[in-house]
Enzyme design. Structure first.
Site, PDB file in Angstrom:
ATOM      1  N   GLY A  63       0.841  -1.183   0.000  1.00  0.00           N
ATOM      2  CA  GLY A  63       0.000   0.000   0.000  1.00  0.00           C
ATOM      3  C   GLY A  63       0.876   1.232   0.000  1.00  0.00           C
ATOM      4  O   GLY A  63       2.099   1.149  -0.174  1.00  0.00           O
ATOM      5  N   ASP A  98     -15.643  -4.428   4.841  1.00  0.00           N
ATOM      6  CA  ASP A  98     -15.020  -4.669   3.535  1.00  0.00           C
ATOM      7  C   ASP A  98     -15.082  -6.152   3.198  1.00  0.00           C
ATOM      8  O   ASP A  98     -14.094  -6.748   2.755  1.00  0.00           O
ATOM      9  CB  ASP A  98     -13.578  -4.176   3.530  1.00  0.00           C
ATOM     10  CG  ASP A  98     -13.024  -4.011   2.108  1.00  0.00           C
ATOM     11  OD1 ASP A  98     -13.838  -3.879   1.171  1.00  0.00           O
ATOM     12  OD2 ASP A  98     -11.792  -4.022   1.943  1.00  0.00           O
TER      13      ASP A  98
END
Length: 418
Positions: free
Chosen positions: A168, A280
């Site tokens: 990320g 999520d």
């Protein structure tokens, strides 16, 4: 298609041959008995498209040592390692040595064999593609390079980096080994020197604490977490059989869909019981262990419903649009019923192979969730339309209200297949 089986058990070789003849009738299957024939130095590997290789070949031979030795031979086919042991360390070691896949013998079935052999054939086709994950794994292991940016000496927390598997803006995810116990783990590392927003650090710590508090077989296990001067880290269990997204690409039978969905909802029940919303839920966050059990993973945007810092302000949207509830998409306050809506999207996709809503942009996708009519299941599955209609209701009050309630519905549906 030519398949070679190397195993010291005549019974298992015969069983695999029988299964393959049912699922892949065009395949030509040959057996090799390592006890009688010894090492396969004279085998012409290029004659075979797939190799099924036992992990322990009798008392004195090691299948992984054979894999290491013969992997460099001309024409060596993609290898699937067989083992009676469900140790995920063996799975990781097999992949490091170049195996295309790994299967526990107790999990062998006609359908599973067909699936794993077909995946192995794709593995060999991808080896020349520098962008393929399989090629990157083999390349990294064979060259024995340090992990870029985070050499072991710089993060002395008792783990050896094997390879990077994700990245990320401020964090990286590695396949790693805990040196003290030879345990394969997934290590998520946050570079604190890059963190400008303290809420990111808070969320990272919160993720570790939330998962560590869970003791459910349907939720990823956290082995360790902590901070150094430069890095924060979370050491999670390693899942040797990938994620649900990969399996869905091959198609899922309705009875398997309901079975998976039941176990996923048990995971939701576990996290909801301690006041956590996942927020999520999607196929890529459903992981499979070596024994084929599944668990919820990736709680990076989860939050405590009661107490603790609320890391998202009103109107801020986090999540994946395809699986997002209407209220989450609009940036409203969410509760456990939002996860149940995401579970409904997942159930629809498992049953049909397609998502209930599609759009060109995230904003258009959210509009679909909020305003579009709930799609119909195929005629053959129409008896489950009532379940879909309720779990995908736009208003949270119209859905199943708790995971336990949804579990009862799913378990009742499973009975239709027995």
């Amino acid at each position: 298609m030519n398949i070679l089986i190397i195993d010291d058990s005549q019974d298992l070789r015969s069983l695999i041959r029988l299964y393959l003849s049912k699922e892949l009738p065009e395949a030509v299957v040959e057996e090799y008995d390592p006890v009688k024939s010894g090492r396969p130095d004279n085998v012409n590997w290029s004659d075979f498209d797939v190799l099924l290789l036992d992990y322990m070949l009798g008392e004195n031979e090691d299948g992984l040592e054979w894999l290491k030795t013969y992997k460099q031979a001309p024409g060596f086919p993609p290898a699937i390692v067989l083992t009676a042991e469900g140790d995920e360390y063996i799975a990781m070691k097999a992949v490091k040595l170049g195996a295309a896949d790994y299967i526990n013998k107790k999990d062998i079935s006609p359908r599973r064999l067909k699936q794993i052999v077909e995946q192995a054939l794709e593995f060999v086709n991808e080896e020349d593609d520098s962008d393929s994950e399989a090629a990157r794994i083999v390349d990294k292991i064979q060259q024995d390079k340090e992990v870029d940016g985070l050499p072991e000496s710089e993060l002395d927390i008792g783990y050896k980096f094997v390879r990077q598997i994700g990245q990320g803006a401020m964090s990286r995810v590695y396949l790693a080994e805990k040196k003290s116990v030879r345990l394969s783990l997934v290590l998520k590392v946050l570079d604190l020197t890059l963190v400008q927003d303290r809420s990111l650090l808070t969320r990272f710590v919160q993720e570790a604490e939330l998962i560590s508090a869970l003791k459910s077989p349907f939720v990823v296990k956290i082995h360790d977490h902590g901070m150094t001067e430069s890095y924060g880290f979370i050491a999670m269990e390693f899942f040797s059989r990938g994620d649900l997204k990969q399996r869905m690409e091959l198609g899922i039978l309705p009875e398997v869909a309901f079975n998976y969905m039941t176990h996923i909802t048990y995971g939701l029940e576990a996290i909801h019981s301690i006041g956590v919303v996942h927020r999520d839920l999607k196929p890529a966050n459903i992981m499979f262990r070596g024994d084929d059990s599944l668990a919820l993973a990736d709680f990076g945007i989860s939050k405590k419903l009661e107490g603790g810092a609320d890391l998202t302000s009103f109107g801020q949207v986090l999540g994946t649009p395809h699986y997002m509830s209407p209220e989450q998409g609009e940036g409203k306050k969410v509760d456990t019923r939002s996860d149940l809506y995401s579970a409904g999207v997942l159930l629809y996709e498992l049953l049909t192979g397609g998502k209930p809503f599609n759009a060109a942009t995230p904003a258009a996708m959210i509009y679909q969730h909020v305003h579009a009519e709930i799609p119909k299941l195929p005629a053959a599955l129409s008896q489950y339309q009532e379940i879909i209609d309720r779990i995908l209701a736009k208003n949270p009050d119209d859905r199943y209200q708790r995971a336990r309630e949804f579990i009862r519905v799913l378990e009742a549906a499973e009975q239709d297949f027995y």
